[in-house]
Design a protein around this motif. Sequence first.
Motif, PDB file in Angstrom:
ATOM      1  N   ILE A   6       5.299  -4.627   2.781  1.00  0.00           N
ATOM      2  CA  ILE A   6       3.917  -4.499   2.326  1.00  0.00           C
ATOM      3  C   ILE A   6       3.736  -5.085   0.930  1.00  0.00           C
ATOM      4  O   ILE A   6       2.664  -5.576   0.588  1.00  0.00           O
ATOM      5  CB  ILE A   6       3.436  -3.030   2.396  1.00  0.00           C
ATOM      6  CG1 ILE A   6       1.920  -2.954   2.261  1.00  0.00           C
ATOM      7  CG2 ILE A   6       4.118  -2.193   1.336  1.00  0.00           C
ATOM      8  CD1 ILE A   6       1.159  -3.484   3.424  1.00  0.00           C
ATOM      9  N   ASN A   7       4.788  -5.072   0.109  1.00  0.00           N
ATOM     10  CA  ASN A   7       4.652  -5.605  -1.251  1.00  0.00           C
ATOM     11  C   ASN A   7       4.524  -7.126  -1.273  1.00  0.00           C
ATOM     12  O   ASN A   7       4.291  -7.708  -2.327  1.00  0.00           O
ATOM     13  CB  ASN A   7       5.793  -5.131  -2.155  1.00  0.00           C
ATOM     14  CG  ASN A   7       7.149  -5.613  -1.691  1.00  0.00           C
ATOM     15  OD1 ASN A   7       7.281  -6.240  -0.650  1.00  0.00           O
ATOM     16  ND2 ASN A   7       8.161  -5.287  -2.462  1.00  0.00           N
ATOM     17  N   ASP A  11      -3.190  -9.443   0.404  1.00  0.00           N
ATOM     18  CA  ASP A  11      -4.315  -8.633  -0.047  1.00  0.00           C
ATOM     19  C   ASP A  11      -3.876  -7.645  -1.126  1.00  0.00           C
ATOM     20  O   ASP A  11      -2.920  -6.887  -0.937  1.00  0.00           O
ATOM     21  CB  ASP A  11      -4.901  -7.890   1.154  1.00  0.00           C
ATOM     22  CG  ASP A  11      -6.102  -7.053   0.807  1.00  0.00           C
ATOM     23  OD1 ASP A  11      -6.946  -7.537   0.030  1.00  0.00           O
ATOM     24  OD2 ASP A  11      -6.210  -5.925   1.318  1.00  0.00           O
ATOM     25  N   ASP A  12      -4.579  -7.645  -2.262  1.00  0.00           N
ATOM     26  CA  ASP A  12      -4.252  -6.721  -3.363  1.00  0.00           C
ATOM     27  C   ASP A  12      -4.306  -5.268  -2.924  1.00  0.00           C
ATOM     28  O   ASP A  12      -3.454  -4.466  -3.288  1.00  0.00           O
ATOM     29  CB  ASP A  12      -5.218  -6.909  -4.532  1.00  0.00           C
ATOM     30  CG  ASP A  12      -4.934  -8.164  -5.330  1.00  0.00           C
ATOM     31  OD1 ASP A  12      -3.810  -8.678  -5.253  1.00  0.00           O
ATOM     32  OD2 ASP A  12      -5.852  -8.616  -6.040  1.00  0.00           O
ATOM     33  N   ASP A  13      -5.336  -4.905  -2.147  1.00  0.00           N
ATOM     34  CA  ASP A  13      -5.466  -3.518  -1.704  1.00  0.00           C
ATOM     35  C   ASP A  13      -4.284  -3.085  -0.851  1.00  0.00           C
ATOM     36  O   ASP A  13      -3.782  -1.967  -0.987  1.00  0.00           O
ATOM     37  CB  ASP A  13      -6.764  -3.318  -0.922  1.00  0.00           C
ATOM     38  CG  ASP A  13      -7.992  -3.398  -1.812  1.00  0.00           C
ATOM     39  OD1 ASP A  13      -7.852  -3.157  -3.031  1.00  0.00           O
ATOM     40  OD2 ASP A  13      -9.075  -3.697  -1.298  1.00  0.00           O
ATOM     41  N   ALA A  14      -3.823  -3.955   0.026  1.00  0.00           N
ATOM     42  CA  ALA A  14      -2.675  -3.632   0.881  1.00  0.00           C
ATOM     43  C   ALA A  14      -1.412  -3.452   0.039  1.00  0.00           C
ATOM     44  O   ALA A  14      -0.623  -2.534   0.268  1.00  0.00           O
ATOM     45  CB  ALA A  14      -2.466  -4.713   1.934  1.00  0.00           C
ATOM     46  N   ARG A  15      -1.222  -4.333  -0.941  1.00  0.00           N
ATOM     47  CA  ARG A  15      -0.025  -4.230  -1.793  1.00  0.00           C
ATOM     48  C   ARG A  15      -0.021  -2.935  -2.597  1.00  0.00           C
ATOM     49  O   ARG A  15       1.025  -2.373  -2.875  1.00  0.00           O
ATOM     50  CB  ARG A  15       0.044  -5.423  -2.748  1.00  0.00           C
ATOM     51  CG  ARG A  15       0.592  -6.678  -2.120  1.00  0.00           C
ATOM     52  CD  ARG A  15       1.030  -7.687  -3.165  1.00  0.00           C
ATOM     53  NE  ARG A  15       0.031  -7.940  -4.179  1.00  0.00           N
ATOM     54  CZ  ARG A  15      -0.951  -8.837  -4.092  1.00  0.00           C
ATOM     55  NH1 ARG A  15      -1.068  -9.572  -3.017  1.00  0.00           N
ATOM     56  NH2 ARG A  15      -1.796  -9.005  -5.081  1.00  0.00           N
ATOM     57  N   ASN A  16      -1.188  -2.462  -2.988  1.00  0.00           N
ATOM     58  CA  ASN A  16      -1.271  -1.272  -3.835  1.00  0.00           C
ATOM     59  C   ASN A  16      -1.447   0.023  -3.050  1.00  0.00           C
ATOM     60  O   ASN A  16      -1.523   1.099  -3.641  1.00  0.00           O
ATOM     61  CB  ASN A  16      -2.428  -1.439  -4.825  1.00  0.00           C
ATOM     62  CG  ASN A  16      -2.170  -2.584  -5.778  1.00  0.00           C
ATOM     63  OD1 ASN A  16      -1.059  -2.788  -6.230  1.00  0.00           O
ATOM     64  ND2 ASN A  16      -3.204  -3.352  -6.074  1.00  0.00           N
ATOM     65  N   ALA A  17      -1.504  -0.048  -1.736  1.00  0.00           N
ATOM     66  CA  ALA A  17      -1.774   1.128  -0.913  1.00  0.00           C
ATOM     67  C   ALA A  17      -0.677   2.187  -1.035  1.00  0.00           C
ATOM     68  O   ALA A  17      -0.979   3.384  -1.135  1.00  0.00           O
ATOM     69  CB  ALA A  17      -1.947   0.722   0.550  1.00  0.00           C
ATOM     70  N   LEU A  18       0.578   1.789  -1.047  1.00  0.00           N
ATOM     71  CA  LEU A  18       1.670   2.764  -1.118  1.00  0.00           C
ATOM     72  C   LEU A  18       1.601   3.571  -2.411  1.00  0.00           C
ATOM     73  O   LEU A  18       1.720   4.802  -2.393  1.00  0.00           O
ATOM     74  CB  LEU A  18       3.027   2.082  -0.982  1.00  0.00           C
ATOM     75  CG  LEU A  18       4.232   3.008  -1.036  1.00  0.00           C
ATOM     76  CD1 LEU A  18       4.177   4.057   0.073  1.00  0.00           C
ATOM     77  CD2 LEU A  18       5.524   2.219  -0.937  1.00  0.00           C
ATOM     78  N   ALA A  20      -1.005   4.167  -4.220  1.00  0.00           N
ATOM     79  CA  ALA A  20      -2.187   5.036  -4.151  1.00  0.00           C
ATOM     80  C   ALA A  20      -1.909   6.260  -3.286  1.00  0.00           C
ATOM     81  O   ALA A  20      -2.303   7.379  -3.638  1.00  0.00           O
ATOM     82  CB  ALA A  20      -3.380   4.260  -3.608  1.00  0.00           C
ATOM     83  N   LEU A  21      -1.220   6.071  -2.181  1.00  0.00           N
ATOM     84  CA  LEU A  21      -0.880   7.202  -1.311  1.00  0.00           C
ATOM     85  C   LEU A  21       0.074   8.171  -2.015  1.00  0.00           C
ATOM     86  O   LEU A  21      -0.047   9.394  -1.874  1.00  0.00           O
ATOM     87  CB  LEU A  21      -0.259   6.711  -0.007  1.00  0.00           C
ATOM     88  CG  LEU A  21      -1.221   6.051   0.970  1.00  0.00           C
ATOM     89  CD1 LEU A  21      -0.455   5.378   2.098  1.00  0.00           C
ATOM     90  CD2 LEU A  21      -2.187   7.077   1.528  1.00  0.00           C
TER      91      LEU A  21
END
Length: 62
Positions: A6-7, A11-18, A20-21
């Motif tokens: 995922i890193n 997409d910035d949002d996808a990379r930062n999702a972990l 954020a979770l």
Amino acid sequence: MNNKPINQARDDDARNALAALQRAALQARRIAAQTRTALVVVKDGKLVREMVDWDFDDPLHR
């Protein structure tokens, strides 16, 4: 299916999702400890209610 980590997502949002979770999970644990309510988590594929023991004096838990 894309098997890239995922890193490496475009997409910035996808990379930062972990991250954020992880922040959301930490906040949920903090609130559960403050309100003395159980967290519902999945363990071994089953929903389990778990009480949170939180040391508010520990700098890692602030």
